[in-house]
Design a protein around this motif. Structure first.
Motif, PDB file in Angstrom:
ATOM      1  N   PHE A 132       1.863   6.831  -6.738  1.00 25.14           N
ATOM      2  CA  PHE A 132       0.784   7.733  -7.155  1.00 25.14           C
ATOM      3  C   PHE A 132       1.099   9.172  -6.776  1.00 25.14           C
ATOM      4  O   PHE A 132       0.805  10.095  -7.527  1.00 25.14           O
ATOM      5  CB  PHE A 132      -0.551   7.309  -6.555  1.00 25.14           C
ATOM      6  N   MET A 133       1.709   9.372  -5.608  1.00 21.61           N
ATOM      7  CA  MET A 133       2.042  10.729  -5.176  1.00 21.61           C
ATOM      8  C   MET A 133       3.124  11.345  -6.075  1.00 21.61           C
ATOM      9  O   MET A 133       3.066  12.529  -6.399  1.00 21.61           O
ATOM     10  CB  MET A 133       2.486  10.739  -3.711  1.00 21.61           C
ATOM     11  N   VAL A 134       4.085  10.535  -6.488  1.00 21.77           N
ATOM     12  CA  VAL A 134       5.122  11.028  -7.401  1.00 21.77           C
ATOM     13  C   VAL A 134       4.505  11.395  -8.748  1.00 21.77           C
ATOM     14  O   VAL A 134       4.799  12.458  -9.316  1.00 21.77           O
ATOM     15  CB  VAL A 134       6.251   9.987  -7.567  1.00 21.77           C
ATOM     16  N   LEU A 135       3.647  10.526  -9.266  1.00 22.77           N
ATOM     17  CA  LEU A 135       2.984  10.814 -10.545  1.00 22.77           C
ATOM     18  C   LEU A 135       2.115  12.058 -10.445  1.00 22.77           C
ATOM     19  O   LEU A 135       2.107  12.904 -11.356  1.00 22.77           O
ATOM     20  CB  LEU A 135       2.150   9.607 -10.988  1.00 22.77           C
ATOM     21  N   LEU A 136       1.404  12.187  -9.335  1.00 25.29           N
ATOM     22  CA  LEU A 136       0.562  13.365  -9.131  1.00 25.29           C
ATOM     23  C   LEU A 136       1.400  14.628  -8.985  1.00 25.29           C
ATOM     24  O   LEU A 136       1.026  15.686  -9.500  1.00 25.29           O
ATOM     25  CB  LEU A 136      -0.325  13.161  -7.904  1.00 25.29           C
TER      26      LEU A 136
ATOM     27  N   LEU B  44      -0.301  -0.583 -12.426  1.00 26.06           N
ATOM     28  CA  LEU B  44      -1.705  -0.626 -12.010  1.00 26.06           C
ATOM     29  C   LEU B  44      -2.564   0.276 -12.895  1.00 26.06           C
ATOM     30  O   LEU B  44      -3.651  -0.106 -13.329  1.00 26.06           O
ATOM     31  CB  LEU B  44      -1.832  -0.214 -10.545  1.00 26.06           C
ATOM     32  N   ILE B  45      -2.065   1.464 -13.191  1.00 26.36           N
ATOM     33  CA  ILE B  45      -2.807   2.390 -14.058  1.00 26.36           C
ATOM     34  C   ILE B  45      -2.943   1.809 -15.466  1.00 26.36           C
ATOM     35  O   ILE B  45      -4.016   1.856 -16.068  1.00 26.36           O
ATOM     36  CB  ILE B  45      -2.118   3.769 -14.087  1.00 26.36           C
TER      37      ILE B  45
ATOM     38  N   TRP C 287      10.155   3.363  -7.732  1.00 27.50           N
ATOM     39  CA  TRP C 287       9.218   4.196  -6.982  1.00 27.50           C
ATOM     40  C   TRP C 287       7.887   4.349  -7.714  1.00 27.50           C
ATOM     41  O   TRP C 287       6.858   4.554  -7.094  1.00 27.50           O
ATOM     42  CB  TRP C 287       9.810   5.568  -6.722  1.00 27.50           C
ATOM     43  N   VAL C 288       7.898   4.322  -9.042  1.00 26.19           N
ATOM     44  CA  VAL C 288       6.666   4.540  -9.810  1.00 26.19           C
ATOM     45  C   VAL C 288       6.248   3.328 -10.626  1.00 26.19           C
ATOM     46  O   VAL C 288       5.176   3.343 -11.228  1.00 26.19           O
ATOM     47  CB  VAL C 288       6.804   5.762 -10.751  1.00 26.19           C
TER      48      VAL C 288
ATOM     49  N   ALA D 179       0.837  -1.205   0.000  1.00 20.06           N
ATOM     50  CA  ALA D 179       0.000   0.000   0.000  1.00 20.06           C
ATOM     51  C   ALA D 179       0.866   1.247   0.000  1.00 20.06           C
ATOM     52  O   ALA D 179       0.584   2.218  -0.712  1.00 20.06           O
ATOM     53  CB  ALA D 179      -0.931  -0.001   1.203  1.00 20.06           C
ATOM     54  N   PHE D 180       1.938   1.242   0.790  1.00 22.12           N
ATOM     55  CA  PHE D 180       2.833   2.401   0.818  1.00 22.12           C
ATOM     56  C   PHE D 180       3.534   2.580  -0.518  1.00 22.12           C
ATOM     57  O   PHE D 180       3.676   3.703  -1.006  1.00 22.12           O
ATOM     58  CB  PHE D 180       3.868   2.259   1.936  1.00 22.12           C
ATOM     59  N   ILE D 181       3.972   1.479  -1.119  1.00 23.55           N
ATOM     60  CA  ILE D 181       4.669   1.553  -2.404  1.00 23.55           C
ATOM     61  C   ILE D 181       3.751   2.129  -3.482  1.00 23.55           C
ATOM     62  O   ILE D 181       4.153   2.990  -4.272  1.00 23.55           O
ATOM     63  CB  ILE D 181       5.207   0.166  -2.796  1.00 23.55           C
ATOM     64  N   LEU D 182       2.498   1.667  -3.517  1.00 19.03           N
ATOM     65  CA  LEU D 182       1.539   2.204  -4.495  1.00 19.03           C
ATOM     66  C   LEU D 182       1.236   3.667  -4.218  1.00 19.03           C
ATOM     67  O   LEU D 182       1.190   4.481  -5.143  1.00 19.03           O
ATOM     68  CB  LEU D 182       0.248   1.388  -4.479  1.00 19.03           C
ATOM     69  N   LEU D 183       1.037   4.017  -2.961  1.00 20.55           N
ATOM     70  CA  LEU D 183       0.731   5.401  -2.612  1.00 20.55           C
ATOM     71  C   LEU D 183       1.897   6.321  -2.951  1.00 20.55           C
ATOM     72  O   LEU D 183       1.690   7.417  -3.482  1.00 20.55           O
ATOM     73  CB  LEU D 183       0.386   5.497  -1.120  1.00 20.55           C
TER      74      LEU D 183
END
Length: 121
Positions: free
Chosen positions: A16-20, A67-68, A60-61, A9-13
């Protein structure tokens, strides 16, 4: 002992935060430009630069990107449903749309083929 930094969950979050963050940086840069330019394209360019210079590790991404990509087809459903409202407009210009797509495809193939031949010589 539970390690937060290695949980999926942390790895996915984190991904996503880096992409955002890259998307928001691109939108910020686009708002500063004197002409209209999509901020999402600038965000992708920022992400590309960060990954290619290895300032940002790929792992990291990677999982978030996978997933995306796995669920990307779902994102096109609203667009396809919206196009159904414009069937009459699209049917009037279908010849022009198809010819532009075909000419673009041929031009891309010619340019890439020519560049490949020059690189091999």
């Amino acid at each position: 002992m539970f390690n937060l930094y290695k949980s999926s969950a942390f790895i996915l979050l984190r991904g996503f935060m880096v992409l955002l963050a890259c998307l928001q940086a691109g939108n910020g840069m686009a708002s500063l430009l004197p002409f209209d330019f999509p901020g999402s394209i600038l965000g992708l360019f920022i992400l590309f630069i960060l990954l290619s210079t290895q300032l940002l590790p790929l792992n990291w991404v990677y999982n978030s990107g996978q997933l995306i990509l796995r669920h990307m087809a779902i994102l096109f459903i609203p667009v396809a449903a919206g196009l159904l409202g414009y069937v009459d407009v699209l049917s009037e210009g279908i010849g022009l749309i198809l010819s532009a797509a075909f000419i673009g495809l041929v031009l891309i193939l010619l340019v890439v083929g020519r560049l490949y031949q020059r690189m091999q010589a």
